[in-house]
Design a protein around this motif. Structure first.
Motif, PDB file in Angstrom:
ATOM      1  N   LYS A 156       0.840  -1.191   0.000  1.00 50.42           N
ATOM      2  CA  LYS A 156       0.000   0.000   0.000  1.00 50.42           C
ATOM      3  C   LYS A 156       0.878   1.245   0.000  1.00 50.42           C
ATOM      4  N   ALA A 157       1.953   1.175   0.767  1.00 53.53           N
ATOM      5  CA  ALA A 157       2.833   2.340   0.871  1.00 53.53           C
ATOM      6  C   ALA A 157       3.446   2.706  -0.476  1.00 53.53           C
ATOM      7  N   VAL A 158       3.718   1.703  -1.308  1.00 48.10           N
ATOM      8  CA  VAL A 158       4.323   2.036  -2.600  1.00 48.10           C
ATOM      9  C   VAL A 158       3.263   2.260  -3.671  1.00 48.10           C
ATOM     10  N   GLY A 159       2.017   2.337  -3.239  1.00 47.40           N
ATOM     11  CA  GLY A 159       0.971   2.752  -4.167  1.00 47.40           C
ATOM     12  C   GLY A 159       0.469   1.682  -5.102  1.00 47.40           C
ATOM     13  N   ILE A 160       0.403   0.450  -4.611  1.00 43.42           N
ATOM     14  CA  ILE A 160      -0.168  -0.623  -5.439  1.00 43.42           C
ATOM     15  C   ILE A 160      -1.661  -0.692  -5.153  1.00 43.42           C
ATOM     16  N   PRO A 161      -2.501  -0.515  -6.158  1.00 46.13           N
ATOM     17  CA  PRO A 161      -3.930  -0.637  -5.919  1.00 46.13           C
ATOM     18  C   PRO A 161      -4.320  -2.099  -5.715  1.00 46.13           C
ATOM     19  N   GLU A 162      -5.367  -2.331  -4.961  1.00 38.50           N
ATOM     20  CA  GLU A 162      -5.854  -3.689  -4.666  1.00 38.50           C
ATOM     21  C   GLU A 162      -4.740  -4.578  -4.129  1.00 38.50           C
ATOM     22  N   ALA A 163      -4.057  -4.063  -3.140  1.00 35.98           N
ATOM     23  CA  ALA A 163      -2.860  -4.734  -2.650  1.00 35.98           C
ATOM     24  C   ALA A 163      -3.128  -6.159  -2.175  1.00 35.98           C
ATOM     25  N   GLU A 164      -4.293  -6.385  -1.549  1.00 35.61           N
ATOM     26  CA  GLU A 164      -4.582  -7.730  -1.042  1.00 35.61           C
ATOM     27  C   GLU A 164      -4.525  -8.756  -2.158  1.00 35.61           C
ATOM     28  N   ARG A 165      -5.149  -8.384  -3.276  1.00 37.52           N
ATOM     29  CA  ARG A 165      -5.189  -9.326  -4.389  1.00 37.52           C
ATOM     30  C   ARG A 165      -3.784  -9.514  -4.971  1.00 37.52           C
ATOM     31  N   ARG A 166      -3.071  -8.424  -5.080  1.00 39.37           N
ATOM     32  CA  ARG A 166      -1.751  -8.485  -5.700  1.00 39.37           C
ATOM     33  C   ARG A 166      -0.792  -9.387  -4.943  1.00 39.37           C
ATOM     34  N   GLN A 180       8.229  -2.540 -10.559  1.00 36.80           N
ATOM     35  CA  GLN A 180       9.287  -1.767  -9.933  1.00 36.80           C
ATOM     36  C   GLN A 180       8.826  -1.254  -8.576  1.00 36.80           C
ATOM     37  N   ARG A 181       7.549  -0.911  -8.468  1.00 36.84           N
ATOM     38  CA  ARG A 181       7.012  -0.527  -7.165  1.00 36.84           C
ATOM     39  C   ARG A 181       7.173  -1.671  -6.170  1.00 36.84           C
ATOM     40  N   ILE A 182       6.910  -2.877  -6.665  1.00 37.62           N
ATOM     41  CA  ILE A 182       7.046  -4.025  -5.777  1.00 37.62           C
ATOM     42  C   ILE A 182       8.500  -4.241  -5.376  1.00 37.62           C
ATOM     43  N   MET A 183       9.393  -4.071  -6.353  1.00 38.85           N
ATOM     44  CA  MET A 183      10.820  -4.162  -6.019  1.00 38.85           C
ATOM     45  C   MET A 183      11.166  -3.169  -4.908  1.00 38.85           C
ATOM     46  N   ILE A 184      10.619  -1.975  -5.030  1.00 39.70           N
ATOM     47  CA  ILE A 184      10.899  -0.958  -4.012  1.00 39.70           C
ATOM     48  C   ILE A 184      10.305  -1.388  -2.673  1.00 39.70           C
ATOM     49  N   ALA A 185       9.088  -1.923  -2.738  1.00 37.13           N
ATOM     50  CA  ALA A 185       8.460  -2.387  -1.497  1.00 37.13           C
ATOM     51  C   ALA A 185       9.326  -3.446  -0.822  1.00 37.13           C
ATOM     52  N   GLU A 218       9.943  10.031  -1.849  1.00 34.14           N
ATOM     53  CA  GLU A 218       8.975  10.130  -0.761  1.00 34.14           C
ATOM     54  C   GLU A 218       9.292   9.118   0.337  1.00 34.14           C
ATOM     55  N   GLN A 219       9.514   7.857  -0.069  1.00 31.08           N
ATOM     56  CA  GLN A 219       9.814   6.820   0.907  1.00 31.08           C
ATOM     57  C   GLN A 219      11.108   7.125   1.645  1.00 31.08           C
ATOM     58  N   GLN A 220      12.065   7.643   0.882  1.00 28.58           N
ATOM     59  CA  GLN A 220      13.339   7.958   1.488  1.00 28.58           C
ATOM     60  C   GLN A 220      13.177   9.012   2.573  1.00 28.58           C
ATOM     61  N   ARG A 221      12.398  10.006   2.268  1.00 28.79           N
ATOM     62  CA  ARG A 221      12.205  11.088   3.230  1.00 28.79           C
ATOM     63  C   ARG A 221      11.470  10.569   4.466  1.00 28.79           C
ATOM     64  N   GLU A 222      10.417   9.802   4.217  1.00 29.92           N
ATOM     65  CA  GLU A 222       9.630   9.287   5.337  1.00 29.92           C
ATOM     66  C   GLU A 222      10.443   8.406   6.269  1.00 29.92           C
ATOM     67  N   ARG A 223      11.317   7.621   5.714  1.00 29.38           N
ATOM     68  CA  ARG A 223      12.031   6.636   6.536  1.00 29.38           C
ATOM     69  C   ARG A 223      13.434   7.072   6.899  1.00 29.38           C
ATOM     70  N   PHE A 224      13.796   8.265   6.467  1.00 26.18           N
ATOM     71  CA  PHE A 224      15.133   8.768   6.724  1.00 26.18           C
ATOM     72  C   PHE A 224      16.202   7.770   6.269  1.00 26.18           C
TER      73      PHE A 224
END
Ligand code: ATP
Ligand code: SF4
Ligand code: MG
Lengths: 399, 325, 328
Positions: A156-166, A180-185, A218-224
């Motif tokens: 969800k954090a990396v913006g995948i819609p319908e994450a449960e199904r994915r 690539q979003r998943i790779m980042i996740a 964004e993720q980088q900033r949030e997680r320092f």
């Protein structure tokens, strides 16, 4: 059970309190491959350091050694025919001589990597969910169920819609951008302190590129997290990196805080890179041709300055002696050139080369020449980032 | 679902073709009257005529085929006729096959399990350590094993383990042959080893080369960069995508062994299907041959079906591509 | 052939499905050969840069030795394998052992009837090699032609030949040979013929795969685009490239057939026992494993070395012409 005795022993090395100082310090790193043709110096004496939460951009054209540098630091190179020397301090602890068993305690949990090609970087026969939870279970002492919830939260954090199904799907059921979003996740799931992003957008559609870069930021900033962002596109790092390192033939040719690099660019290669930032319409790899000549052969590099065969400002000294890395006006800006851009000698060399009919010199277009350095640097990064962001003006573009 | 249905239809068609061909072929070889003369050459004329009547050899070809299929489906595979003069006796083919099939299945199953149990870790490890001394040694050993015919292994075992040291019995032609693996293992051990040895070599080499290719893949680097242990990277990430070729060959071997382990069955006198098939041909009991050939064909086809399904289980991309198609 | 593009996962799926999931029976022979000729490590044994390498030379020497001695068998100073019988003198009440183990006089010992085993092995090589070479030669001729046609003309002809081959391959090969020999009779010629029948579909399949891949190459397509006749394209462009692959596989095939001959003999479907073949020597010694294992072990060893040499050479040929990448 989850952590075998062996890896627990290995981890012990990294359980001492992290020392003060920068997160990562690389000193005189050399990575040499022993190939059939001879020794390939893919990384040749790189020194750099990175503070917590900061972003370092590594820029260079194809074959300049960016990937090898990133993998060398992480210790992810193949074992055979590789020689790695120098020093890599992660939180003050030497890791260059660490075994794979020892590094495994760091991989994923302390430092992780997002790779260039999302189409091939995910296991095709494993469900997305398992690919995330397997790592969470490896590094965090949590239950399976909780790991599953964490994985879901990551998606969800990396913006995948319908994450449960994915979670229950396989990589081939998703688009490149989504993969690539998943790779980042996966890479950020265990909260690493350092993230390597090795050309995370090269294989993606232009429209998706900016989204992925924004997500990383964004993720980088949030997680320092600290991030090493590898790219061949100066435009990509212009608005995002705190510091930029320009690589050529395994060496750093220029290194500076981002603003300084653009306002006071010294190396002819950096200049060429800047000039070759792709137009919106051009496919993403076209810049590689934009610099005349071919990248050097790293097994038998040219003598003297390695850029000399392609440099419009080349003169006699360049082909005889390699320039050292010297400080520019401030000590955090360094470059490696005998006659840096913007100097009268540089100008003179260009005129002489033009007169001699040197192709690379003739190709230099007057209007981007550093005669008007300040104007060029003020506009260019802005233009490039805005094209990546689909036209919206980015406030950070001003650097 | 539709995929399975089309597959089933194909299966039935293939079965018809196979049964028809083998029926026709054997008729052709045997000749209508000759078939009985060959089965029971020393029987009296009247007995031969009676048997001919019983089999239905006097009827037109297609009627024979239809009857035969009809009987086959209901489990009546015909009779084996033996004897001379007026004493012609008959045993149902199915009875013989029921006795022999478990032996063949056991032989095949254990040989495969043994081969895979050794070849999988060996293939994975040699791929992981490709180029190492161990890898080179194992490669050479495998190459040597491939040149070692199964019967040579069998004869060596029979000579030393069996005859010279007398650790295991060489002749398994005990009647009745114990069908439970707990009771017959000492008869089966050497045949199983003889069959498995060359397969270990083949499987190891195939798996190794596929694994080496897989280990170059980006997703393996990803897995490594996640910090999961090497063993898990090898067995959870790399093995599955590397095992399709291995699966194909293992599947084929299972099919080949059910009727093709003749030589080994013969050397160790194991009462399996292969030996029965060979004996049926040599003694010209063509009715038996016919049934066995068709049974083997069915087995083969079902096996293919099964292997196909296994592909889908192993690789979701195949599963989905088919679901779409 | 379209270049694989990284952002099309469908391509990967397509090729995977095409590769792995078609009738799996299809690939058995090829996978066997792939297993034998896998990786360059073996072909490179004892090899310093160019040239053939020690392993290849040893194989050639062994095969040459075998061939010449079997050709020259009638002129060699060895006992006749059938008529010369040496019976040991019975000594002081001891049981007489006829099948004496190897000695200086008889390097491979004597068999149960007093024949010199070495002589029988050499004479056996004549028949076994003959069976191997001729049947694979026949199979290569017929199978090569069929396979090339099937691979080159992909449409109906290719499909038809392909399915006939599939059906032939579905039977256990040894059983098929056994059947043919039983029907035709136990002579050398018939065994050769039977094994040729068995090896034809195998070789045809491999030729087909190879021809298939070559006929897709640019230069072949170019030749066709320029209006060359089919015959010319097959003859000039496809065949020369398929031949090295076929040659490599023929070497392995001879090895397989030599083993098959012995297998047939063991199941009682080989050449009649009076004829000396490697298989028959083994069958003759099978009853005396305990007292005189050398009768069986000597020909087994020779078969092993021969198969090893043939496999090795096949691998070297494969590595040199690099056929596996294209054909298998
Ligand atoms: N395993 C290896 N063995 C030998 N040479 C290698 C190996 N890996 C990389 N190299 C060489 O090192 C050099 C640097 O490669 P690297 O992949 O780091 O380039 P890059 O800057 O990441 O380029 P790109 O933008 O194409 O990803 C190249 O010349 C490459 O050929
Ligand atoms: S001016 Fe000389 S030293 Fe500077 S980059 Fe060009 S060639 Fe190298
Ligand atoms: Mg790279």
């Amino acid at each position: 059970m989850r952590k075998s005795k062996k890896s627990a022993d290995a981890a012990a090395r990294f359980e001492t309190e992290p020392a003060e100082g920068p997160l990562l310090q690389v000193v005189d790193l050399h990575t040499h491959f022993h190939t059939g043709r001879g020794v390939a110096r893919a990384v040749d004496g790189v020194t750099l350091s990175l503070e917590r939460g900061q972003t370092l951009g590594v820029v260079g054209e194809s074959g300049s050694g960016k990937t090898v540098l990133a993998r060398s630091i992480m210790g992810l190179l193949p074992k055979s025919n590789v020689e790695r020397t120098g020093s890599i301090l992660f939180e003050g602890r030497e890791i260059i001589d660490a075994s794979n068993d020892e590094l495994r305690a760091l991989w994923g949990s302390q430092m992780s990597m997002v790779f260039q090609d999302p189409m091939t970087s995910l296991n095709p026969v494993m469900k997305i969910g398992n690919q995330i939870t397997e790592m969470i279970l490896q590094h965090l002492d949590v239950s399976k169920k909780y790991a599953g919830e964490l994985a879901l939260a990551q998606l969800k954090a990396v913006g995948i819609p319908e994450a449960e199904r994915r979670l229950k799907e396989y990589p081939h059921q998703m688009s490149g951008g989504m993969r690539q979003r998943i790779m980042i996740a996966i890479a950020i799931a265990c909260g690493p302190k350092l993230l390597f992003a090795d050309e995370p957008t090269t294989a993606l559609d232009v429209t998706v590129q900016a989204q992925i870069l924004d997500l990383l930021e964004e993720q980088q900033r949030e997680r320092f997290m600290a991030m090493i962002l590898v790219t061949h596109d100066l435009g990509v790092v212009a608005g995002r990196a705190d510091e930029i390192v320009v690589m050529y033939a395994g060496r750093i040719v220029e290194k500076a805080p981002t603003g300084l690099l653009f306002s006071d660019m010294r190396h002819p290669y950096t200049e060429a890179l800047l000039r070759s930032i792709p137009k919106l319409s051009a496919p993403s790899h076209s810049l590689l041709q934009a610099i005349g000549g071919r990248p050097p052969d790293i097994v038998n590099p040219p003598t003297g300055c390695k850029f000399s065969p392609r440099c419009p400002y080349v003169h006699e000294k360049c082909t005889q002696e390699e320039p050292p890395l010297v400080d520019a006006t401030s000590p955090d800006h360094q470059f490696r050139c005998w006659t840096p851009v913007g100097t009268p000698e540089n100008r003179a060399a260009l005129e002489a080369n033009r007169a001699a009919g040197l192709e690379s010199a003739l190709a230099v277009v007057e209007d981007v020449l550093p005669a008007g350095v300040s104007t060029a640097t003020e506009t260019l990064p802005q233009v490039t980032t805005s094209h990546l962001r689909g036209g919206t003006i980015n406030p950070k573009g001003s650097v | 679902m539709r995929m399975i249905f089309t597959k089933l239809v194909r299966l039935v068609v293939v079965l018809f073709v196979v049964t028809f061909l083998s029926f026709w072929f054997i008729k052709l070889i045997g000749g209508n009257n000759d078939l009985v003369a060959k089965m029971i050459p020393f029987a009296s004329i009247e007995e031969k005529e009676r048997v001919r009547e019983e089999i239905g050899l006097n009827k037109p070809f297609f009627v024979q085929y239809r009857n035969w299929i009809g009987n086959f489906v209901t489990g009546d595979l015909g009779q084996i006729y033996t004897g001379s003069g007026a004493n012609v006796a008959s045993v149902p083919v199915s009875e013989t096959i029921v006795k022999r099939l478990p032996v063949s299945l056991e032989l095949m199953l254990y040989a495969q399990l043994l081969a895979l149990a050794i070849a999988i870790p060996l293939g994975v490890f040699t791929a992981y350590r490709a180029g190492s001394k161990f890898d080179r040694g194992s490669n050479m050993a495998a190459f040597g094993l491939l040149a070692l015919p199964q019967f040579v292994v069998a004869l060596l075992l029979a000579t030393y383990v069996g005859a010279k040291w007398q650790l295991l019995p060489t002749q398994a032609n005990v009647d009745p042959f114990p069908l439970s693996p707990a009771d017959n293992w000492q008869y089966m051990l050497m045949p199983i080893i003889s069959l498995a040895l060359a397969q270990i070599a083949i499987y190891t080499r195939l798996l190794r080369s596929d694994m080496i290719a897989t280990l170059q893949e980006d997703f393996i680097t990803t897995a490594k960069a996640k910090g999961i242990p090497a063993k898990r990277v090898l067995f959870r990430h790399a093995l599955r995508p590397s095992s399709l070729t291995l699966l194909t060959v293992a599947g084929l071997n299972v099919g080949a062994l059910i009727g093709g382990a003749v030589v080994i069955e013969r050397i160790f006198q194991v009462p399996g299907i292969g030996g029965l098939l060979a004996a049926s041909i040599l003694s010209q009991q063509y009715l038996l041959t016919q049934s066995l050939v068709v049974l083997i064909a069915i087995f083969y086809i079902l096996l293919n079906f099964f292997v196909d399904i296994l592909y889908s289980v192993l690789d979701p991309r195949i599963r989905h591509a088919r679901a779409v198609a | 052939m379209p270049a694989p593009s990284h952002n099309s996962g469908d391509d990967i799926v397509q090729s995977l499905v095409a590769d792995k999931s078609h009738d799996s029976a299809v690939d058995e022979p090829m996978l066997y050969f792939a297993a034998v000729t896998d990786g360059p490590e073996i072909a490179n044994i004892g090899k310093k840069r160019k040239g053939l390498g020690v392993g290849a030379w040893l194989s050639i020497i062994w095969l040459a030795l075998l061939l010449t001695s079997s050709f020259a068998a009638p002129f060699l100073p060895i006992p006749d394998p059938i008529n010369d019988v040496e019976l040991p003198r019975s000594g002081g009440g001891k049981a007489v052992v006829i099948a004496t183990p190897p000695s200086l006089d008889h390097l491979f010992g004597l068999d149960g009837s007093g024949h010199d085993v070495l002589s029988r092995v050499i004479w056996g090589a004549r028949n076994s090699l003959l069976i191997g070479i001729v049947s694979v030669g026949l199979g290569l001729l017929v199978g090569g032609v069929l396979g090339n046609i099937a691979g080159y003309f992909k449409g109906k002809i290719g499909g038809f030949i392909g399915s006939v081959l599939d059906i032939l391959l579905a039977f256990p090969q040894l059983i098929l040979a056994l059947f043919v020999v039983t029907v035709l009779g136990h002579t050398v010629a018939n065994v050769t013929f039977a094994l040729a029948i068995v090896s034809t579909p195998v070789l045809a399949r491999i030729a087909r795969a190879s021809a298939l891949s070559w006929s897709e190459r640019e230069f072949v397509l170019a030749a066709r685009a320029q209006g060359a006749t089919h015959r010319r394209v097959i003859w000039r462009e496809v065949l020369p490239n398929v031949l090295p692959a076929m040659f490599s596989i023929a070497l392995l095939g001879i090895a397989v057939v030599i083993v098959a001959e012995a297998g047939l003999a063991i199941i009682g479907a080989g050449v009649k026992p009076e004829v000396v073949t490697w298989g028959n020597i083994i069958v003759g010694g099978q009853g005396e494993l305990r007292g005189a294992a050398h009768i069986v072990l000597a020909p087994s060893l020779i078969i092993f070395l021969t198969v090893l040499s043939l496999n090795f050479l096949g691998d070297v040929v494969r590595a040199r012409s690099d056929v596996r990448d294209s054909a298998l």
